[in-house]
Design an enzyme around this catalytic site. Structure first.
Site, short mmCIF file in Angstrom:
data_model
loop_
_atom_site.label_atom_id
_atom_site.label_comp_id
_atom_site.label_asym_id
_atom_site.label_seq_id
_atom_site.Cartn_x
_atom_site.Cartn_y
_atom_site.Cartn_z
N LYS A 68 0.83 -1.21 0.00
CA LYS A 68 0.00 0.00 0.00
C LYS A 68 0.87 1.26 0.00
O LYS A 68 0.67 2.16 -0.81
CB LYS A 68 -0.88 -0.04 1.26
CG LYS A 68 -2.18 0.70 1.12
CD LYS A 68 -3.06 0.45 2.34
CE LYS A 68 -3.95 -0.76 2.11
NZ LYS A 68 -4.55 -1.28 3.35
N GLN A 94 3.71 5.72 -2.91
CA GLN A 94 4.88 6.54 -3.23
C GLN A 94 5.04 6.71 -4.73
O GLN A 94 5.30 7.81 -5.22
CB GLN A 94 6.16 5.91 -2.65
CG GLN A 94 6.34 6.17 -1.17
CD GLN A 94 6.39 7.65 -0.88
OE1 GLN A 94 7.25 8.36 -1.35
NE2 GLN A 94 5.42 8.12 -0.11
N GLU A 136 11.69 7.97 -4.72
CA GLU A 136 12.09 8.91 -5.76
C GLU A 136 12.00 8.40 -7.19
O GLU A 136 11.79 9.17 -8.12
CB GLU A 136 13.51 9.40 -5.47
CG GLU A 136 13.50 10.31 -4.25
CD GLU A 136 14.88 10.65 -3.73
OE1 GLU A 136 15.51 9.75 -3.18
OE2 GLU A 136 15.30 11.79 -3.90
MO1 MOS Z 1 14.82 13.48 -1.39
S1 MOS Z 1 15.13 14.99 -2.74
O1 MOS Z 1 16.48 13.07 -1.18
O2 MOS Z 1 14.16 14.16 -0.03
#
Ligand code: MOS
Length: 743
Positions: A630, A635, A702
């Site tokens: 989840k 993310q 990310e």
């Molecule tokens: Mo991320 S830009 O390393 O918080």
């Protein structure tokens, strides 16, 4: 339970606190006697303060103090030793090198020039408006172009060269030589930066919205000349940060100094307008890409030459070429970085720093090259897959990019793509299909944790990490549950306090991969102690050998006898069994660690009314073992939405005449809203990477933002025939007869 909790999808353990308002964020903390600070911010981007007239502000109701460069208390610069992955637990960092109020020089619009402290927020703000500042204004470098005219770019390092890229380019059958630009983007977390600072008997205690309580603590200690033991930074809840809250900014130093001067706790919240000036941003980039392929579509040369803006006196490098040296197999590669000083505040990391703008350029250029080679962009990428990391000359710890490409393409229906520009129509809309790869290095840093198994029947984790909204509380609780068999409701995770065992920043997608091993090890150490307690005379399992005792469902078992953890402690009248652990980095000499994936994007362009929508996204991503389906999916979905903002909307603009920010508010800095969100389908491949840690988990925060803007641009090209190399892809760039800005 212990078989399946790692990889299950329990709800967030802190969810109830958040939806009921019981979770307290930095500015929710109101210690007794607290007063309020409000900044006076520079209204010029370059120059110096000629005079400050604070008389009227001083007479304003409720005012306690006005700080400025003439009276700001002594503060020190931070360590010049660069911040490193290995030194993350003791490191310090400021991206804006100059301390607030250090001199009368103005380097950017929105820089603090004074700070008013008053009994209420309204009084502080009213008085701040009465501070009269006169400036001696000088010409500002408002953007990269102007900065370059003033001063040549400085070397940004992080370069790479192999083979003979220039020679291979000249000999290439097909080439691309194109320049891509990305604008300043501003972090816009819901929770603005905020500090509540108080001094108590020489000790500084700070509530801060920060992605790193430990680094923030270390940095404040250096700035105020204190041992780290005399500083405590707390951030139990953070309304996200996206990299903007990794390092300390001037307001935090200013609030701590103000609290010392007035002898009372001080709260300082950064107004939304100053979120665009004094707390970092993703810098402007200009990237020249030179690519060449041979007659069969094999990449033979790749040069990525990147420039980014940085603040006056600051050196922030946006590592745009970071992925270019290893994502594709290519014998001849050159990556360079340069920085250009402009009159803006210091830039900083913004979600997938370097890779987000870097992969926009790389993955757009690859699309252009595939077209010149008359190849399907998916086939071109499959052909040029890198079997190992050619930059490091190391095998990948795991690279499932080809599976990601195959599964994403299948789910998306890429085979239905007709190659002709504008050839796919649906009523009055033109449909475009585009794709791109995504890539983010995987890291594991040192980390510490402590676990208590208590006589009250609970397991409590103490860890100086933080949960910035990503699910850290939950995945760490899952880990303890996995090892002890205790249900999640008997596990408490304590994060966000620099006095807990130190943990890394919640950034770089480091936290899960770094904290899980520490928490797991601390849990095992606590269980070892508990077993030895149990095997003692009064412990309940006196005939057992401690090593032979097994653990399941929150119980210790020896043969046919079993006891709850708490029963052992109660028998001995001991409060808790304790475990501590310090875990280290992964072995980066044997493997290159990276996560990979592929985005497939559908856009719809209605030329009649110039309407562009991202209508569908399928992303297949390999982030190692998924600990919580989840939160992990959440993310990636969030990153995709953020990247749609990057692709279509986001740009912080500065007046070319004077460097003033133009759209420093939510009305004119456009971010994607619900109506902009397409159907998003995320495939998580779930291949554990056991070289990184025992659970095989890599970071997930990310990678989703990388490559997506290129996939959108590639889809827009497929629909419209317009190759937009300058983000964001605003409508005027697609309208016939309106020239596209080109550098
Ligand atoms: Mo991320 S830009 O390393 O918080």
């Amino acid at each position: 339970m212990s078989e399946s909790i790692m990889g299950a999808s329990p709800r967030r353990v802190d969810g109830r606190l958040k939806v009921t308002g019981a979770a307290h964020y930095a500015s929710d903390h109101q210690p007794r006697g607290m007063v309020f600070a409000y900044g006076v911010y520079s209204t010029v981007a370059s120059g110096s303060i000629k005079s400050l007239d604070i008389d009227a502000a001083r007479r304003s109701p409720g005012v306690l103090e006005i700080l400025h460069h003439g009276n700001f208390p002594q503060a020190f610069h931070t360590s010049p030793v660069p911040f490193s992955l290995a030194g993350v637990l003791s490191g310090s960092r400021t991206d804006e090198k100059r301390l607030p109020f250090e001199d009368n020089v103005v380097r950017y619009a929105g820089q603090f020039v004074a700070l008013v402290v008053a009994d209420t927020f309204e009084h502080a703000r009213e008085a701040a408006y009465k501070v009269k500042v006169s400036y001696s204004e000088s010409a500002a470098a408002a953007n990269l172009e102007q900065g370059l005219k003033r001063k040549a770019a400085a070397d940004g390092g992080q370069g790479h060269k192999r083979g003979d890229p220039a020679g291979a380019f000249d000999g290439g059958a097909q080439t691309v030589d194109a320049t891509y630009t990305t604008p300043v983007e501003t972090h816009n977390p819901m929770e603005m930066h905020a500090t509540v600072a108080m001094w108590d008997n020489g000790k500084l205690v700070v509530y801060e919205s920060t992605q790193s309580v430990v680094v923030h603590r270390n940095t404040l200690a250096q700035i105020f000349g204190l041992p780290t033991e005399r500083v405590e930074v707390r951030a139990p809840f953070i309304g996200s940060g996206f990299g903007g809250k990794l390092w300390i900014w001037p307001h935090s130093v200013a609030a701590c100094a103000a609290a010392k001067v007035v002898g009372r706790p001080v709260q300082l919240v950064i107004p939304r307008a100053q979120m665009f000036t004094t707390v970092g941003h993703r810098p402007e980039t200009r990237q020249r890409m030179r690519l060449a392929a041979d007659g069969k579509g094999k990449l033979v040369s790749l040069r990525h030459e990147s420039l980014n803006t940085t603040g006056i006196g600051d050196q922030y490098v946006e590592n745009c070429g970071g992925m270019s040296a290893s994502l594709y197999s290519c014998a001849n590669v050159e990556v360079t970085h340069g920085t250009v000083q402009v009159n803006r505040g210091a830039p900083t990391s913004m979600r997938a720093p370097g890779a987000a703008p870097g992969l926009f350029a790389l993955e757009s250029a690859i699309d252009e090259l595939a077209e010149r080679c008359k190849m399907d962009p998916l086939a071109f990428r499959q052909l040029n897959w890198a079997e190992q990391n050619e930059q490091e000359n190391l095998p990948w710890s795991g690279n499932h990019l080809r599976e990601a490409l195959a599964q994403g393409a299948e789910r998306f229906g890429w085979a239905n793509r007709k190659p002709g520009i504008g050839s796919m129509r649906d009523g009055h809309e033109i449909v475009g299909y585009g794709m791109a790869q995504c890539n983010w290095d995987a890291f594991r840093t040192p980390c510490e944790a402590r676990v208590s198994l208590t006589a009250g029947g609970r397991a409590v984790v103490y860890c100086g990490g933080q949960d910035i909204g990503t699910g850290t509380y939950t995945v760490l609780a899952q880990c303890v549950s996995d090892i002890t068999g205790l249900p999640l409701d008997r596990i408490t995770v304590e994060l966000g306090n620099s006095s807990y065992p130190p943990a890394p920043v919640s950034g770089g997608s480091w936290m899960t991969a770094s904290a899980l091993p520490a928490v797991a090890e601390a849990t095992r150490v606590a269980l070892t102690q508990l077993k030895s307690f149990a095997a003692s005379e009064e412990g309940g399992l006196p005939n057992a050998k401690a090593e032979a005792i097994t653990v399941s469902n929150g119980r210790l078992q020896d043969g046919s006898t079993s006891l709850e953890f708490a029963e052992v402690l109660k028998k001995l009248k001991i409060a808790s069994a304790e475990g501590e652990a310090h875990t280290g980095m992964a072995d980066t000499k044997k493997h290159a660690f990276s996560s990979f994936g592929a985005h497939f994007v559908e856009v719809r362009w209605d030329p009649g009314i110039s309407r562009l929508r991202v209508s569908r996204v399928v992303s297949a991503i390999d982030v190692g073992k998924v600990i919580n389906g989840k939160t992990a999916r959440n993310q990636v979905e969030g990153a995709i939405v953020m990247a749609i903002g990057m692709a279509l909307f986001e740009s912080t603009d500065y007046d070319e005449r004077n460097g003033m920010p133009v759209n420093n508010n939510y009305a004119e800095y456009v971010v994607p809203v619900h109506a902009d969100q397409p159907e998003i389908d995320v495939i998580l491949l779930d291949y554990p990477d056991y070289n990184l840690n025992e659970y095989g988990a890599r970071g997930v925060g990310e990678i989703g933002v990388t490559g997506l803007a290129a996939a959108v641009a590639n889809a827009v090209y497929h629909a419209t025939g317009k190759r937009v190399r300058n983000l964001p892809i605003t409508l005027e760039k697609l309208m016939d007869g309106v020239p596209t800005v080109s550098v």
